[in-house]
Enzyme design. Structure first.
Site, PDB file in Angstrom:
ATOM      1  CB  CYS A  87     -28.227  40.055  -1.439  1.00 35.71           C
ATOM      2  SG  CYS A  87     -27.958  40.185   0.317  1.00 35.71           S
TER       3      CYS A  87
ATOM      4  NE  ARG B 210     -31.063  35.776  -5.601  1.00 41.29           N
ATOM      5  CZ  ARG B 210     -30.187  34.953  -6.148  1.00 41.29           C
ATOM      6  NH1 ARG B 210     -30.477  34.298  -7.242  1.00 41.29           N
ATOM      7  NH2 ARG B 210     -28.988  34.802  -5.614  1.00 41.29           N
TER       8      ARG B 210
ATOM      9  CD1 TRP C 180     -32.698  36.436   3.463  1.00 42.77           C
ATOM     10  CD2 TRP C 180     -30.605  35.961   4.084  1.00 42.77           C
ATOM     11  NE1 TRP C 180     -32.739  35.315   4.267  1.00 42.77           N
ATOM     12  CE2 TRP C 180     -31.482  35.009   4.665  1.00 42.77           C
ATOM     13  CE3 TRP C 180     -29.237  35.860   4.348  1.00 42.77           C
ATOM     14  CZ2 TRP C 180     -31.031  33.967   5.472  1.00 42.77           C
ATOM     15  CZ3 TRP C 180     -28.792  34.826   5.161  1.00 42.77           C
ATOM     16  CH2 TRP C 180     -29.684  33.897   5.716  1.00 42.77           C
TER      17      TRP C 180
ATOM     18  CG  ASN D   3     -26.089  40.317  -4.370  1.00 47.54           C
ATOM     19  OD1 ASN D   3     -26.671  41.214  -3.773  1.00 47.54           O
ATOM     20  ND2 ASN D   3     -26.640  39.636  -5.355  1.00 47.54           N
ATOM     21  N   GLY D   4     -22.833  39.386  -1.417  1.00 47.46           N
ATOM     22  CA  GLY D   4     -21.618  38.702  -0.959  1.00 47.46           C
ATOM     23  C   GLY D   4     -21.167  39.222   0.380  1.00 47.46           C
TER      24      GLY D   4
ATOM     25  CD  GLU E 231     -36.807  16.829  -0.065  1.00 42.55           C
ATOM     26  OE1 GLU E 231     -35.804  17.064   0.621  1.00 42.55           O
ATOM     27  OE2 GLU E 231     -37.346  17.705  -0.766  1.00 42.55           O
TER      28      GLU E 231
ATOM     29  CE  LYS F  36     -38.930  20.597   0.614  1.00 40.08           C
ATOM     30  NZ  LYS F  36     -37.827  20.184  -0.195  1.00 40.08           N
TER      31      LYS F  36
ATOM     32  CD  GLU G  28     -37.577  23.821   2.976  1.00 36.14           C
ATOM     33  OE1 GLU G  28     -37.596  22.971   2.095  1.00 36.14           O
ATOM     34  OE2 GLU G  28     -36.730  24.732   3.005  1.00 36.14           O
TER      35      GLU G  28
ATOM     36  CG  HIS H  66     -31.080   0.788  17.778  1.00 36.19           C
ATOM     37  ND1 HIS H  66     -30.574  -0.224  18.562  1.00 36.19           N
ATOM     38  CD2 HIS H  66     -31.338   0.230  16.567  1.00 36.19           C
ATOM     39  CE1 HIS H  66     -30.499  -1.345  17.850  1.00 36.19           C
ATOM     40  NE2 HIS H  66     -30.959  -1.095  16.634  1.00 36.19           N
TER      41      HIS H  66
ATOM     42  CE  LYS I  43     -35.611  27.675  -5.143  1.00 33.68           C
ATOM     43  NZ  LYS I  43     -36.080  26.369  -4.632  1.00 33.68           N
TER      44      LYS I  43
HETATM   45  O1  M6R Z   1     -29.651  25.341  -4.863  1.00 30.78           O
HETATM   46  P1  M6R Z   1     -29.242  24.138  -4.072  1.00 30.78           P
HETATM   47  O2  M6R Z   1     -29.865  22.875  -4.574  1.00 30.78           O
HETATM   48  O3  M6R Z   1     -27.737  24.010  -3.979  1.00 30.78           O
HETATM   49  O4  M6R Z   1     -29.774  24.400  -2.611  1.00 30.78           O
HETATM   50  C1  M6R Z   1     -29.476  23.536  -1.564  1.00 30.78           C
HETATM   51  C2  M6R Z   1     -30.357  23.783  -0.364  1.00 30.78           C
HETATM   52  O5  M6R Z   1     -30.167  25.077   0.128  1.00 30.78           O
HETATM   53  C3  M6R Z   1     -31.847  23.594  -0.703  1.00 30.78           C
HETATM   54  O6  M6R Z   1     -32.094  22.333  -1.243  1.00 30.78           O
HETATM   55  C4  M6R Z   1     -32.706  23.774   0.564  1.00 30.78           C
HETATM   56  O7  M6R Z   1     -32.450  22.749   1.463  1.00 30.78           O
HETATM   57  C5  M6R Z   1     -34.183  23.830   0.184  1.00 30.78           C
HETATM   58  N1  M6R Z   1     -34.794  24.969   0.809  1.00 30.78           N
HETATM   59  C6  M6R Z   1     -34.954  22.619   0.580  1.00 30.78           C
HETATM   60  O8  M6R Z   1     -36.287  22.685   0.219  1.00 30.78           O
END
Ligand code: M6R
Length: 611
Positions: A2, A27, A71, A100-101, A484, A488, A491, A507, A606
């Site tokens: 949000c 966001r 959101w 927000n929250g 990672e 990527k 997601e 294993h 985000k």
């Molecule tokens: O803002 P942050 O680095 O704390 O965020 C952590 C994760 O939410 C963030 O890295 C998320 O996994 C990304 N979408 C990955 O690309």
């Protein structure tokens, strides 16, 4: 997640609200709305994009208003659940609120307000705030008092902005646990959850602290702290550039941010290179004192930032010889751990506002950990503000949901931490310090060379576009890079991907390997290369297709079922930074082929500011 924007001025603020909301789009959100004051409170809400809200708000004009991108958490994605929420009734709104929250005691408040005669028109927790403010406003005829009384009854986290029909020259805002800042203009003032929302109007900002309540008019701002005393908060000049919020010649922010990595890295190491030495003060004035007291490191983070932490463990243990553990923040905070006051808590967060990481830090502090360091990309965000030491990465605003340049600059910061701790602990010879400095100087150029591999990687991506699963393998310090790469890919392309340390293959996961399972291998020339080559044979023997990212010294040749892309340099200890570039590009091009919304993948946001 949000986002909030609000404005009070002597000009029409509707375009400011709409622009602010579109700056907050990155966001992640599913609906948006604004409320403005004229002879009545006028509210416009829309499910979907801000562009749709803008269309519906044509012709609207006012000197005061609030806006929100939502959101969904409490209640589905509907116009009824979109903010602003109003009270006492939909037909006769006298109070409008954006929030927000999460209000944890909203059920209890809902029962109480229902008994008082208020009707609810949404499933949100926010609507109780609107009714509570109205309830107290009826008694006090003072918006500031009404908000103060309201928040005294809320448990949970909030950033709110409130306007009242009877007070066309005042806006009241408050925060606890969620970011909120005030933008200072000339004869006009603003509120936002993220500086990007007010940048086109002003760069002068005040970050509110937890428990603060503020009253804004167009002429001024008065802030009250949690004891309700008037308080002065420092004014900052934001250095976030408007260019970093624009796409420029790129098609997606993720693409732009992948290509910005050489610049992001060189900005992050600029101070270090200027000094020609690893200086402890880069982490804060108290760093020398704190570093001399610690006997171990505990890294807490989420998602990509967690993988940066896993990579750093290798550097911290091998270079600084300091025992290091890395934990997923949302797990640590609920685990009965054994606290060690001599341990340095390192949080890693691009946004500095990830709730899981923030709460993990608070949990560590409650357990008696007094030494904390935040590695963060957003100035003055919540996590660095709650930490004793800070290292700001200088990646610039990261807009794409998939973290890229934040990750590589986090790795730079963590490498600098490892070398600095080694120096503090008397483990670094002057020659070794110079060698590490030279490695850092060269990494920018090496990353640029890795980016030049894009045409080859785009070709490879064609072999992923029709796949449902992929495996990523790595060993040692490159295993987190494999993780990672898998994150990527999943997601943004929605291809299911898993990462394994290559030695684990036999294993269990080897059972999955057949000609339909692409297997990506991170295989630079390091001490484990020969082991990785053996693991690759296990895949090849089962008909698996191997996609190998090697470096100049790996000596791989392509063969039937083995595709090889070689980065033209070997960068030694900094190799993880180089090898994450091709996996970012692979995910990006696979996602393009799948036709997904690269910058705003489904269901994701985000900044993850809820549990
Ligand atoms: O803002 P942050 O680095 O704390 O965020 C952590 C994760 O939410 C963030 O890295 C998320 O996994 C990304 N979408 C990955 O690309």
């Amino acid at each position: 997640m949000c986002g909030i924007v609000g404005a009070i001025a002597q000009r029409n603020i509707v375009p400011i609200l709409i622009e602010g909301l579109s700056r907050l789009e990155y966001r992640g959100y599913d609906s948006a709305g604004i409320a403005v004051l004229n002879q009545q409170i006028e509210r416009v809400r829309a499910v979907g994009r801000v562009a749709e809200l803008e269309r519906k708000a044509q012709g609207l004009s006012s000197f005061i208003g609030i806006g929100h991108t939502r959101w969904a958490t409490h209640g589905g994605v509907t116009e009824q659940n979109a903010h602003p929420h109003v009270s006492p009734t939909q037909d006769n709104p006298q109070i409008a609120v954006v929030h927000n929250g999460i209000i944890e005691n909203h059920d209890e408040q809902r029962d109480r307000l229902t008994a008082l005669g208020y009707a609810f028109h949404s499933q949100t927790d926010t609507e109780v705030i609107a009714h509570l403010v109205h309830y107290y406003y009826q008694q006090t005829r003072d918006l500031l008092q009404a908000v103060k009384l309201t928040i005294s009854e809320l448990t949970g986290a909030y950033a709110i902005s409130v306007i009242a029909l009877e007070n066309p020259t005042q806006m009241v805002v408050a925060r606890l646990g969620c970011p909120l800042l005030i933008g200072l203009g000339d004869g006009e003032n603003f509120v936002a959850s993220d500086v990007s929302a007010v940048l086109s109007a002003t760069r002068r900002v005040i970050y509110l602290e937890d428990g603060d309540v503020a009253s804004l008019t167009s002429a001024g701002v008065v802030i009250y702290d949690k004891t309700l005393q008037v308080v002065e908060r420092k004014e900052h000049l934001s250095d976030v550039s408007l260019a970093s919020l624009e796409l420029g010649p790129y098609n997606h922010f993720m693409q732009k941010e992948i290509h910005e990595q050489p610049r992001a890295i060189s900005d992050t190491i600029e101070a270090l290179i200027d000094d020609g030495a690893f200086r402890t003060e880069l982490f804060g004035v108290e760093a020398a004192d704190i570093f001399s007291q610690i006997d171990s490191v505990l890294i807490l983070a989420a998602g990509t930032s967690y993988y940066a932490g896993l990579t750093a463990k290798y550097w911290l243990e091998s270079i600084a010889r300091i025992p290091t553990s890395v934990e997923i923040a949302s797990e640590y905070r609920y685990r009965e751990s054994v606290p060690n006051p001599k341990q340095l808590i390192v949080t890693i967060s691009q946004s500095g506002e990830t709730l899981d990481t923030m709460e993990a830090l608070k949990h560590a502090q409650k357990l008696g950990h007094t030494h904390s360091l935040a590695i963060c990309n957003v100035q003055e965000s919540a996590i660095p503000r709650a930490s004793s030491l800070v290292f700001y990465t200088r990646a610039g605003a990261e807009i794409g949901v998939a973290s890229t340049k934040a990750f590589t600059t986090q790795l730079i910061a963590l490498f600098v931490l490892a070398v600095t701790l080694a120096k503090e602990r008397g483990l670094l010879s002057p020659a070794q310090e110079l060698a590490y400095l030279s490695d850092l100087r060269q990494v920018t150029g090496s990353v640029q060379i890795a980016l030049n591999l894009e045409p080859q990687i785009r070709e490879w991506a064609k072999q992923f576009g029709d796949k449902e699963h992929a495996l990523f393998l790595g060993r040692g310090v490159h295993f987190p890079i494999a993780m990672e790469g898998a994150l990527k890919l999943k997601e943004i392309s929605y291809i299911h991907a898993e990462a394994y340390p290559a030695g684990e293959l036999k294993h269990g996961p080897l059972a999955l390997v057949d000609s339909n399972m692409p297997v990506v291998v991170i295989a630079p020339n390091d001490v484990l290369l020969e082991k990785v080559k053996s693991n690759m044979q296990e895949v090849k023997a089962r008909g698996g297709q191997l996609f190998v990212f090697a470096d100049a010294d790996s000596h791989f040749n392509a063969s039937e079922g083995v595709h090889v892309i070689r980065t033209p340099r070997h960068v030694g200890v900094l190799s993880p930074i180089l090898h994450v570039i091709p996996v970012q590009l692979l995910a990006y091009h696979a996602a393009l082929l799948k036709g997904t919304d690269v910058d705003k993948p489904r269901n994701l946001a985000k900044s993850v500011t809820v549990e």
